[in-house]
Scaffold this active site. Structure first.
Site, PDB file in Angstrom:
ATOM      1  N   ASN A 144      45.769  27.414  36.034  1.00 26.73           N
ATOM      2  CA  ASN A 144      45.242  28.230  36.491  1.00 26.73           C
ATOM      3  C   ASN A 144      45.556  29.370  35.655  1.00 26.73           C
ATOM      4  O   ASN A 144      47.419  30.236  35.996  1.00 26.73           O
ATOM      5  CB  ASN A 144      45.958  28.673  38.604  1.00 26.73           C
ATOM      6  CG  ASN A 144      45.084  30.148  38.767  1.00 26.73           C
ATOM      7  OD1 ASN A 144      44.767  30.790  38.378  1.00 26.73           O
ATOM      8  ND2 ASN A 144      45.704  30.101  40.081  1.00 26.73           N
ATOM      9  N   LYS A 181      50.163  30.235  35.214  1.00 26.01           N
ATOM     10  CA  LYS A 181      50.780  30.052  36.831  1.00 26.01           C
ATOM     11  C   LYS A 181      51.875  29.919  36.709  1.00 26.01           C
ATOM     12  O   LYS A 181      51.217  28.071  36.584  1.00 26.01           O
ATOM     13  CB  LYS A 181      49.396  30.345  38.161  1.00 26.01           C
ATOM     14  CG  LYS A 181      50.958  30.862  38.903  1.00 26.01           C
ATOM     15  CD  LYS A 181      48.952  30.674  39.760  1.00 26.01           C
ATOM     16  CE  LYS A 181      49.713  30.730  41.751  1.00 26.01           C
ATOM     17  NZ  LYS A 181      48.510  31.214  41.926  1.00 26.01           N
ATOM     18  N   GLU A 224      46.495  24.557  45.146  1.00 28.53           N
ATOM     19  CA  GLU A 224      46.505  24.452  44.075  1.00 28.53           C
ATOM     20  C   GLU A 224      47.671  23.364  43.099  1.00 28.53           C
ATOM     21  O   GLU A 224      47.114  23.128  42.181  1.00 28.53           O
ATOM     22  CB  GLU A 224      47.562  25.376  43.683  1.00 28.53           C
ATOM     23  CG  GLU A 224      46.280  26.886  44.135  1.00 28.53           C
ATOM     24  CD  GLU A 224      46.988  28.119  43.546  1.00 28.53           C
ATOM     25  OE1 GLU A 224      46.851  29.240  44.624  1.00 28.53           O
ATOM     26  OE2 GLU A 224      47.469  28.701  42.304  1.00 28.53           O
ATOM     27  N   CYS A 246      49.132  35.852  41.339  1.00 30.08           N
ATOM     28  CA  CYS A 246      48.972  35.228  42.977  1.00 30.08           C
ATOM     29  C   CYS A 246      50.595  35.302  43.482  1.00 30.08           C
ATOM     30  O   CYS A 246      51.037  36.077  43.659  1.00 30.08           O
ATOM     31  CB  CYS A 246      48.465  34.977  43.369  1.00 30.08           C
ATOM     32  SG  CYS A 246      47.968  35.116  44.880  1.00 30.08           S
ATOM     33  N   ASN A 291      44.282  36.396  45.052  1.00 27.48           N
ATOM     34  CA  ASN A 291      43.674  35.398  46.033  1.00 27.48           C
ATOM     35  C   ASN A 291      43.824  34.679  46.867  1.00 27.48           C
ATOM     36  O   ASN A 291      44.862  33.760  47.212  1.00 27.48           O
ATOM     37  CB  ASN A 291      42.560  34.325  45.432  1.00 27.48           C
ATOM     38  CG  ASN A 291      41.132  34.294  44.758  1.00 27.48           C
ATOM     39  OD1 ASN A 291      40.705  33.826  44.369  1.00 27.48           O
ATOM     40  ND2 ASN A 291      41.176  34.467  43.701  1.00 27.48           N
TER      41      ASN A 291
HETATM   42  N1  ING Z   1      48.951  32.182  46.852  1.00 28.12           N
HETATM   43  C1  ING Z   1      48.544  33.130  47.642  1.00 28.12           C
HETATM   44  C2  ING Z   1      49.250  34.057  47.655  1.00 28.12           C
HETATM   45  O1  ING Z   1      48.813  35.368  48.380  1.00 28.12           O
HETATM   46  C3  ING Z   1      49.358  31.790  49.217  1.00 28.12           C
HETATM   47  C4  ING Z   1      48.450  32.436  49.153  1.00 28.12           C
HETATM   48  C5  ING Z   1      50.839  31.773  49.634  1.00 28.12           C
HETATM   49  C6  ING Z   1      49.042  30.290  49.550  1.00 28.12           C
HETATM   50  C7  ING Z   1      52.048  30.973  50.535  1.00 28.12           C
HETATM   51  C8  ING Z   1      50.324  29.017  49.694  1.00 28.12           C
HETATM   52  C9  ING Z   1      51.396  29.596  49.975  1.00 28.12           C
HETATM   53  O2  ING Z   1      50.405  33.973  47.840  1.00 28.12           O
HETATM   54  C10 ING Z   1      48.360  32.531  45.940  1.00 28.12           C
HETATM   55  N2  ING Z   1      47.340  32.330  45.884  1.00 28.12           N
HETATM   56  O3  ING Z   1      48.445  31.760  44.640  1.00 28.12           O
END
Ligand code: ING
Length: 311
Positions: free
Chosen positions: A110, A127, A146, A172, A197
């Site tokens: 990513n 990432k 992911e 993110c 996202n």
């Molecule tokens: N993670 C999202 C974020 O806002 C997330 C949502 C958080 C998913 C924690 C799973 C666990 O951090 C991304 N897309 O990196």
């Protein structure tokens, strides 16, 4: 001589699974042109800006996700965006899914690139904090897989001299980790640009959902203040393939003030003329060189994550 940089968060509304790259690239170019009109030198696009956020689905055959990856950057489909950057004299950050063959295996990250005002790639980031589940959970209304699709980023947290300052990148979930910012601030970063996202609801952490915007903002506001950073965060927002994604793209000052934030959930650009000298000013308040005590911080780098068996 004061240093200013006008920068924008260019939020994208939903990108559906079957939206062609060409169509998304047209939306990105329209935002770049809006950025030019707003006097921007740098425009920040979201994480995974070219495709839908496919890790919300489980695909037993990973090859089904190949359609979401770029095997080169730029490539035929994204080249028009790089040409627009050179034509307009506006650089950009672009999040995308990177795939390549190496040593007989397929690598998937990513990733994001930073591109200058002549349309040339300055740097790449992969990432580091890859959140979610490696294993499909049929109980959840949608997944966040992911780690099943992407490797952990292997480039660390580099920074680059660009746009009259020192710039670092994140993606993110990285924005929720203080280490992300401290490492780059210790390398001299004054500006961090990141795409995200983020589902509005986390089905496996439902109690946190009322705090989603607060958690999103507090991480960056604290980091901006504690590290003397400008932070620009750009969302892929809106109802994307049945999942509501957060908006709240924003620009955060080293004071921790949120100086600009998007109001909607579609394609939307917010710009701000950043006084870059606020970064060294807030760094000097803390005095990293003379006041940090790394001899007491060892545990931060000593505790190793339990390596989950590769699926
Ligand atoms: N993670 C999202 C974020 O806002 C997330 C949502 C958080 C998913 C924690 C799973 C666990 O951090 C991304 N897309 O990196």
């Amino acid at each position: 001589m004061p240093r200013y940089l006008t920068v924008a968060a260019a939020q994208l509304g939903p990108v559906l699974r079957d939206e062609p790259r060409e169509s998304v690239v047209k939306r990105l170019i329209a935002l770049l042109e809006q950025g030019k009109k707003a006097g921007c030198e740098l425009v920040v696009f979201p994480e995974m800006a070219l495709t839908t956020f496919f890790p919300r689905w489980y695909m037993a055959n990973k090859a089904e996700t190949d359609e979401f990856f770029e095997r080169a950057m730029p490539n035929d489909r994204t080249q028009p965006l790089f040409e627009a950057a050179a034509r307009l004299g506006v650089g950009f950050y672009l999040g995308y899914c990177e795939m390549f063959e190496e040593g007989g295996r397929t690598r998937r990250f990513n990733s994001a690139v930073l591109v200058d005002q002549k349309g040339r790639i300055i740097g790449k980031y992969r990432k580091v904090h890859v959140p979610g589940n490696r294993v499909y959970d049929p109980k959840l209304p949608y997944q966040h897989m992911e780690p099943y699709y992407f490797e952990d980023g292997d480039l660390g947290f580099p920074v680059w001299q660009a746009f009259g300052t020192t710039v670092g990148m994140a993606i993110c979930n990285d924005r929720r980790w203080p280490e992300t910012y401290r490492v780059m601030a210790l390398k001299g970063a004054e500006l961090i640009v990141l795409g995200f996202n983020s589902p509005s609801q986390l089905p496996d952490w439902p109690d946190q959902n009322v705090f989603r915007v607060q958690h999103h903002l507090v991480c960056m506001q604290a980091a901006a203040y504690q590290n003397g950073l400008w932070i620009v965060a750009s969302s892929k927002a809106g109802r994307e393939e049945g999942v509501d994604m957060m908006g709240h793209s924003c620009i955060v000052a080293p004071s921790s003030d949120v100086v600009a934030v998007t109001q909607g959930l579609g394609d939307e650009l917010i710009a701000y003329r950043c006084d870059l000298d606020l970064a060294p000013y807030y760094k000097s308040f803390f005095g990293f060189e003379q006041n940090r005590r790394p001899e007491h911080y060892g545990i931060i780098t000593q505790m190793q994550r339990q390596r989950l068996a590769a699926q």
